[in-house]
Design an enzyme around this catalytic site. Sequence first.
Site: not given
Lengths: 306, 674
Positions: B418, B462, B478
């Site tokens: 991520c 994250h 995201d």
Amino acid sequence: MPGAIEETIAHIGSVLLGKEHQIKLALTCLLSRGHLLIEDLPGMGKTTMSHALAKVLNLSYNRIQFTSDLLPADILGVSVYDKDSGKFNFHAGPIFSQLVLADEINRTTPKSQSALLEAMEERQVTIEGQTRPLPAPFFVIATQNPNTQAGTFPLPESQLDRFLMRIELGYPDAVAERILLKGEDRRIVLGRLEPTMNVRQLQEFQEEAEQVKVSEALLDYIQRLVQHSRQAPEFAYGLSPRGALALLGCARSWAFIENRSHVVPEDVQAVLPSVVEHRLREAADFSGHGGTALAQRMLIKVDVIG
Amino acid sequence: MTGFQIPRNSLAWMLVAQTAVIAPHLTRLLYWTIVLCVVCVLWRVMVYQGRWSYPGKWIKVLFVVFGIAGSIIGYGTFLGLDPWVGLLIMMFVLKLLEMHHKRDGYVIILLGYFVAMTQFLYDQSIPSTMYMFLCVTMITAALIGLNQTRSHLRPLQTFKKASVLLMQSVPLMVVLFVLFPRIPPLWTVPLQTDMARTGVTDTMSPGSIALLAQSDELAFRATFVDEVPRSSKLYWRGLVLSRFDGKSWTQELPALYGRLYRPGQPPTSWQDNMELLGEEVKYSIMLEPTSQNWLFSLTMPEGTTKEGIGLVRDFRFYSFREIRAKLRYELTSHLNYRIDRELSDFWRYRYTLLPKDSNPRSLTLAKTIRANSLNQTDYIRNILRSYYLDEFVYTLKPPLLGDDSIDEFLLDSKRGFCEHYAGSFVFLMRAVGIPARVVVGYQGGEYNRIGNYIEVRQFDAHAWTEVWQEGQGWIRVDPTSAVAPERIESGLESAVEDENTFLANLPLSWMKYRQTLWLTEIRLQLSAISHYWDSWVVGYTPSVQISLLTKYFGDLDRKWLGMMMLTTFFSLLGIVAIFILGKRSHKLLQPIDREYLKFCQLLAKEGLPRSVGEGPIHYAQRIGQQRPDLAPAMNVVTDAYVRMNYAEDQPEKTDSLRRAIRAFRFRTLTTVAY
């Protein structure tokens, strides 16, 4: 004190000097229909006391000297074949009398001891299939030397329990001993003793003693005593219900002798050592002694009131 | 030396307890300390068996000197907890060789309790507490053993007695726990619990979050008042990273943010920039210690009133102290929001700033795509689509990247976690002048239906982004969801299922067995229990105590609390006392006995007490002998009592006895007069 009882104690006291308390205990035992064990050294007057009792109470009296070779038949009796009649005739043993002195009971074998103790318990004897009742009243005074003496078979706890009371005579005090030393032979005095009551009177007294009033407060006290023996750690085991009953019965008789219509704690205390000592054992003592100390502790520690 | 021989039971329990108490510290001890412990214990056993004697003075001095010197060399410092605990344990064991008197035994036992408590400085979990309870029981057994005679040969009996004692003390313990005023310590030892803690840090570089995702350690638990939002909504915002040096992302300089908003202060100028829309979500978070300052919250939180927590310019919470112990805070968040609808030129500049001459290929790529896009929104969509279309791979094992990490990632390796996606996305935004920033925190979490909370672990860490759009303010984008939507929907495990790298380094982790239903059930149960423990036992802080007690007893301060505690303590003591005293006269006295005993007390005051086993008649006789003057009156009382108590069955009426006693009292008073 009822007159007859007072007289009895005085009469025996003339033979057994300075032992009024023990004589009273012996009478208490008798009035409670129990058997008496006298434990003491030889020559302390055990035999004299039992003989005197038989005389003044006007009871038929037999003495069995227990030896290591005594057999049950020597106590109970034996059937002998009569050549003339062609039948077996029963020859009653010495146990068939109202007062039996079993002298030095711990010198005989357990087998013979049992024969006596069974008769004591059941108040009858069964020989060759035939049951023969023992005379009434039936009263055994057993004497024994302290267990630690040589050549003895100590009675087990279960058999000691058959005796309502166990007393010790102890040495006479100086005054009594002086009279004893100066006076006549006791056997002669014994021979002169006159009965103070008859059998019927004795039985009446026994019944009267059972009527002595016992209050709730007194039962509380007895229960506290028994409970203490069961709970305190120094007791190997507590008093049985039979022990409690014995204590109550003796306290009644003692109160009767004291000429009281009701039992007071002091009566219980007076008989307690004689009634419980031989039924108790100290937890720390495996030889079977220590009952004396335990009885004293019960008397000191258990509150009379409350 | 004196002939004191410690009772066998006590020594046995002492040694066992000592071993048990030291055991949890083993990994923190220097190896020679362990050797010393073993030597001391063996030596003591030898002394007990009479084979060896106690060590001489010089040997003991030698031990102590070497022990201290060894500690200094071994730990290199006397700062911190470990060296001191090590030293304490060493002295604790050495004392064994000096047990000449009973008093020394007590010293060892007290030290044992103390050492047992030091374990709580490291670990306050339930298993650790239960273990310490066991240790304390064993130490107590040693204490009991020390007071037993040598004829007590059954150690288990002693242990049983200790257990009973301890169990009996539990109610008092609970009362003290709840009511005892919690006073902050006079000084604080730097606790070691925060050592080796990982968590989200304020620097994000390629691979840093992937590394964090290897851990199954607990980050925090969030308990929701109402329904728990869907997993894809659970973005736990922690930090905003907006400075980029070509490789890693860091926080904005604090000075540029201006002042923090502290609860109780007038609102700051920038607070109006936050518009909260939609329904509110109420929840509380129990955060594990991180030794950092930032706190996590669902976007967007309302302000908090908890002391020591402030709101930062970029709308996240900040603790003024490092979080060294579990911290519980309550929040209200709005999942729909609008922040910073207006952005000043200065901030536009800051949020589009890129290092010079870094990642030139990506810069070119961005410009190409922008040229092919209609507007900013279209551009953003195109970028996200290209992540998906160019077959980017979401992996826990991204390749190492060089200096121009974004170039390498976007154009060469195309494999990343991520942080790669968030970093590169923000870069691409800034490259065409769109203000953007990286947000790190946690996403998702596991719902525990038993405790009704969300459990967030380190592998839920994250990174995502926020992009500023004209008229809309900061919106969350995201990029990971474009590559691996299952990461957002159902967590990391399903996202990396194919490559089988989920917690690959932790073969025994509970988390790996989520498919096994009964194991999951057990895990959820244990977790729930642990959560209650953390909330109500470990988390029972002074403020929680005050608020709890306030709830039940109204407003109170420390003084009141202390008074209440003392009152409770003494009333408990009183109850125990009544219980003990009551046992002695468990049977209520009959009225007549009460009267008579009062009479006995009267005489006791005259110095003529009745002894316990003395019957009334004998008592009267004795008094009669000692004090003939009292005899007649005494006899009247005694006769009345004996008659009523023994000749009758304890009548309710005690008049005649009372009259007799009154007469007696009158008599004694007059006789005592002269």
